[in-house]
Design a protein around this motif. Structure first.
Motif, PDB file in Angstrom:
ATOM      1  N   THR A 228       0.829  -1.202   0.003  1.00 49.44           N
ATOM      2  CA  THR A 228       0.031  -0.028   0.267  1.00 49.44           C
ATOM      3  C   THR A 228       1.010   1.121   0.009  1.00 49.44           C
ATOM      4  N   THR A 229       0.675   2.410  -0.945  1.00 51.53           N
ATOM      5  CA  THR A 229       1.655   3.307  -0.802  1.00 51.53           C
ATOM      6  C   THR A 229       1.247   4.152   0.149  1.00 51.53           C
ATOM      7  N   LEU A 230       2.226   4.957   1.141  1.00 55.07           N
ATOM      8  CA  LEU A 230       2.018   5.737   1.801  1.00 55.07           C
ATOM      9  C   LEU A 230       1.513   7.093   1.518  1.00 55.07           C
ATOM     10  N   PRO A 231       0.378   7.475   2.471  1.00 56.42           N
ATOM     11  CA  PRO A 231      -0.280   8.663   1.827  1.00 56.42           C
ATOM     12  C   PRO A 231       0.862   9.746   2.041  1.00 56.42           C
ATOM     13  N   LEU A 232       0.620  10.796   1.411  1.00 56.80           N
ATOM     14  CA  LEU A 232       1.505  12.049   1.634  1.00 56.80           C
ATOM     15  C   LEU A 232       1.601  12.895   3.047  1.00 56.80           C
ATOM     16  N   ASN A 233       0.392  12.673   3.697  1.00 60.29           N
ATOM     17  CA  ASN A 233       0.107  13.149   5.286  1.00 60.29           C
ATOM     18  C   ASN A 233       1.240  12.687   6.060  1.00 60.29           C
ATOM     19  N   LEU A 234       1.761  11.423   5.670  1.00 59.23           N
ATOM     20  CA  LEU A 234       2.572  10.585   6.499  1.00 59.23           C
ATOM     21  C   LEU A 234       3.869  10.703   6.313  1.00 59.23           C
ATOM     22  N   TYR A 235       4.296  11.658   5.364  1.00 62.12           N
ATOM     23  CA  TYR A 235       5.723  11.613   4.918  1.00 62.12           C
ATOM     24  C   TYR A 235       6.647  12.287   5.942  1.00 62.12           C
ATOM     25  N   THR A 398       9.112  -2.447  -8.136  1.00 60.04           N
ATOM     26  CA  THR A 398       8.059  -1.571  -8.021  1.00 60.04           C
ATOM     27  C   THR A 398       8.623  -0.100  -8.015  1.00 60.04           C
ATOM     28  N   PHE A 399       7.786   0.584  -8.951  1.00 68.78           N
ATOM     29  CA  PHE A 399       8.372   2.042  -9.151  1.00 68.78           C
ATOM     30  C   PHE A 399       7.198   2.961  -8.283  1.00 68.78           C
ATOM     31  N   SER A 400       6.319   2.523  -7.498  1.00 66.94           N
ATOM     32  CA  SER A 400       5.260   3.256  -6.762  1.00 66.94           C
ATOM     33  C   SER A 400       5.724   3.862  -5.797  1.00 66.94           C
ATOM     34  N   HIS A 401       6.906   3.472  -5.382  1.00 63.69           N
ATOM     35  CA  HIS A 401       7.578   4.003  -4.238  1.00 63.69           C
ATOM     36  C   HIS A 401       8.997   5.028  -4.414  1.00 63.69           C
ATOM     37  N   LEU A 405      11.261   6.731  -1.453  1.00 60.95           N
ATOM     38  CA  LEU A 405      12.662   6.162  -1.548  1.00 60.95           C
ATOM     39  C   LEU A 405      13.706   7.431  -1.793  1.00 60.95           C
ATOM     40  N   ALA A 406      13.268   8.299  -2.650  1.00 65.19           N
ATOM     41  CA  ALA A 406      14.273   9.370  -3.012  1.00 65.19           C
ATOM     42  C   ALA A 406      14.167  10.242  -1.797  1.00 65.19           C
ATOM     43  N   ILE A 407      13.164  10.403  -1.133  1.00 61.03           N
ATOM     44  CA  ILE A 407      13.332  11.165   0.005  1.00 61.03           C
ATOM     45  C   ILE A 407      14.148  11.021   1.369  1.00 61.03           C
ATOM     46  N   VAL A 408      13.803   9.630   1.584  1.00 65.27           N
ATOM     47  CA  VAL A 408      14.430   9.077   2.877  1.00 65.27           C
ATOM     48  C   VAL A 408      16.072   8.854   2.388  1.00 65.27           C
ATOM     49  N   SER A 409      16.310   8.494   1.308  1.00 60.34           N
ATOM     50  CA  SER A 409      17.744   8.683   0.813  1.00 60.34           C
ATOM     51  C   SER A 409      18.233   9.967   0.744  1.00 60.34           C
ATOM     52  N   ILE A 410      17.836  11.027   0.431  1.00 56.94           N
ATOM     53  CA  ILE A 410      18.570  12.134   0.436  1.00 56.94           C
ATOM     54  C   ILE A 410      18.666  12.790   1.865  1.00 56.94           C
TER      55      ILE A 410
END
Length: 528
Positions: A228-235, A398-401, A405-410
């Motif tokens: 399940t894709t994580l909603p933006l409000n939980l970023y 999967t490319f949906s994350h 992935l990019a946010i947590v990496s940076i």
């Protein structure tokens, strides 16, 4: 009159203009050869892993058999120790050694590395040490590239690209991740985004992945099912995870280097005996916590498919971390790539479980944090966020994350950078050079080599005319590549960010010229 010396000025420049397309075809050949070698390596490691599991199942039934098993591990440790003592280039990951070879600060005998790393890696990882197959795969691929160059007597500039292509192919075949293999070659091994590196590495990585996929199938390394894709409000929780991973990545690097120092400080213990220590530790772990043995592929898979309690997860992550330190610090042939991904996955699982237990977070998102933590921990330790993002994307299929992935990496990368931690492979290379007294491969003074440097924004060369720059002695700027154009340099030629400088120098000066021009062009590794 025919010019016989392939390394003189005329032939070096001639090859520079003629080998661009040839590099692609050579990359394909190197990729195929590397793919076949890594397939055999992966197959042998899988069989060794099954055998190891069976051994501990038998020991659980008949505990008396633990004595002959300890004896076998002592013999294996001693044999691998002798191999490492005889050929130091096969020690550890192999990635710092490849970077040292490309910088002309280390020399590598390709056939000895292939034999030593292949056999030593199977014995070490197959016996249960917490080491990965990816570092050896990168070095094996690089050795294949160097071997191809030496057998067919290629010029030095070609050899450099073939080594990089082989390294890219090795990672692609190890993880069925061709894009990550290319990005790793660009971001970490070669440290610039040269079109030549891109072309040769991509052709090698794709051909190696094609070979590996033919044997192991097209499915991704980790089968996650539907996430399940994580909603933006939980970023916000992703950013918080990135901060945590950045701090823990710095801890990983520091303790890993200190563990190596601890092994080195034991002067009473011969080098060939040091690998026996983690092998003996593995016996205790194999009896009480066998999930921690090996690189960690099965451990990551079990996290995704099973539900473990928070207490068990904390115990496993601590034991896995400490055992990885003990295994890698001993100098055994094996990488930290897969173990650090396993530790990252465990941290992500602990983080997700903590959110579920303490703030009643929805448990459906725990698997998201597992894959996010793998990418973030990789970025914090290796300091290659783009590679980490692409690698986990390819490994999970999967490319949906991609955004998360990019946010947590940076975020993890920035935190590690603020804390002043160096990329782990750079630190390991510095330690190797220090231990060996920085023995530089000298080369022949009469032979010429071409070097390529990317000019970064804000560097000492940015916006300056060529005549304004104090160039190192005994080097000649022969061309400035700007996009598809190749400019013949003049005194008033202005250098812009994104330019590639083509420099001609004597082979014996390559290492020194590399150091000076890397610094003044502001190449990627100096900005990390």
């Amino acid at each position: 009159m025919e010019v016989k010396n392939k390394h003189n000025t005329y032939n070096t420049l001639f090859h520079w203009h003629s080998f661009k397309l040839k590099l692609v075809f050579e990359g394909i050949v190197v990729g195929i050869l590397t793919g076949l070698l890594i397939v055999l390596y992966r197959y042998a490691l899988e069989k060794a892993g099954v055998l190891l599991s069976d051994i501990y199942k038998i020991i659980a039934i008949k505990p008396i058999l633990i004595l002959p098993w300890i004896g076998a591990l002592i013999i294996i440790g001693y044999i691998v120790g002798l191999m490492v003592k005889h050929e130091p280039m096969i020690s550890g990951s192999g990635i710092p050694q490849v970077e040292g070879v490309l910088l002309r600060k280390l020399d590598m005998t390709w056939w000895r590395v292939i034999l030593g790393k292949f056999i030593g890696g199977i014995l070490s990882i197959g016996s249960g040490l917490s080491l990965g197959r990816e570092g050896p795969s990168v070095q094996l691929g690089a050795a294949v590239g160097q071997g191809f160059s030496r057998v067919f007597k290629r010029v030095k500039i070609e050899e450099k690209y073939l080594i990089t292509s082989g390294a890219s192919a090795g990672l692609a075949a190890a993880f069925n991740a061709p894009l990550a293999g290319v990005m790793f070659a660009l971001e970490e091994v070669h440290k610039n985004f040269s079109p030549l590196v891109l072309l040769s590495s991509l052709s090698a990585a794709l051909s190696a992945d094609f070979i590996a996929s033919g044997f192991f199938g097209l499915k991704p390394v980790f089968t996650l099912g539907k996430l399940t894709t994580l909603p933006l409000n939980l970023y916000f929780y992703i950013i918080l995870l990135g901060v945590l991973l950045g701090v823990l990545g710095v801890v990983f690097n520091n303790i890993l280097l200190k563990t190596q120092n601890l092994y080195a400080a034991q002067k009473w213990l011969p080098k060939e005996m040091k690998i026996i220590i983690p092998l003996l530790i593995s016996v205790v772990i194999g009896i009480f916590l066998p999930q921690v043995l090996g690189g960690g592929h099965e451990l990551i898979t079990s996290l995704i498919t099973n539900n473990f309690s928070l207490t068990i997860l904390v115990i496993v992550v601590i034991v896995k971390f400490l055992f990885t330190m003990a295994s890698f610090g001993s100098g055994a042939p094996g990488g930290i790539f897969l173990p650090l991904l396993a530790i990252g996955a465990l941290i992500g699982n602990v983080y997700g479980m903590a959110l579920v237990n303490f703030i009643h977070f929805d448990s459906i998102y725990i698997n998201n944090f597992i894959i996010l933590a793998m990418a973030g921990y990789f970025a914090a330790v290796v300091r290659s966020p783009i590679t980490g993002t692409i690698l986990i994307t390819e490994m999970t299929g999967t490319f949906s994350h991609l955004l998360s992935l990019a946010i947590v990496s940076i975020v993890a990368y920035i935190v590690a950078d603020i804390l002043g931690s160096k990329p782990i492979y750079e630190s390991l290379l510095e330690k190797i050079l220090h231990n060996q007294g920085e023995k530089i491969s000298i080369g022949n003074k009469k032979n010429k080599s071409i070097l390529e440097f990317a000019v970064c924004m804000g560097s000492d060369l940015d916006g300056k005319q060529i005549k304004e720059i104090k160039w190192p002695s005994r080097c000649l700027l022969v061309a400035v590549k700007r996009g598809e154009d190749e400019i013949i340099p003049k005194g008033d030629t202005v250098i812009f960010p994104g330019d590639y400088l083509i420099v001609l120098t004597n082979e014996d000066r390559v290492s020194k010229i590399n150091d000076v021009l890397t610094m003044i062009t502001g190449s990627c590794d100096t900005l990390k």
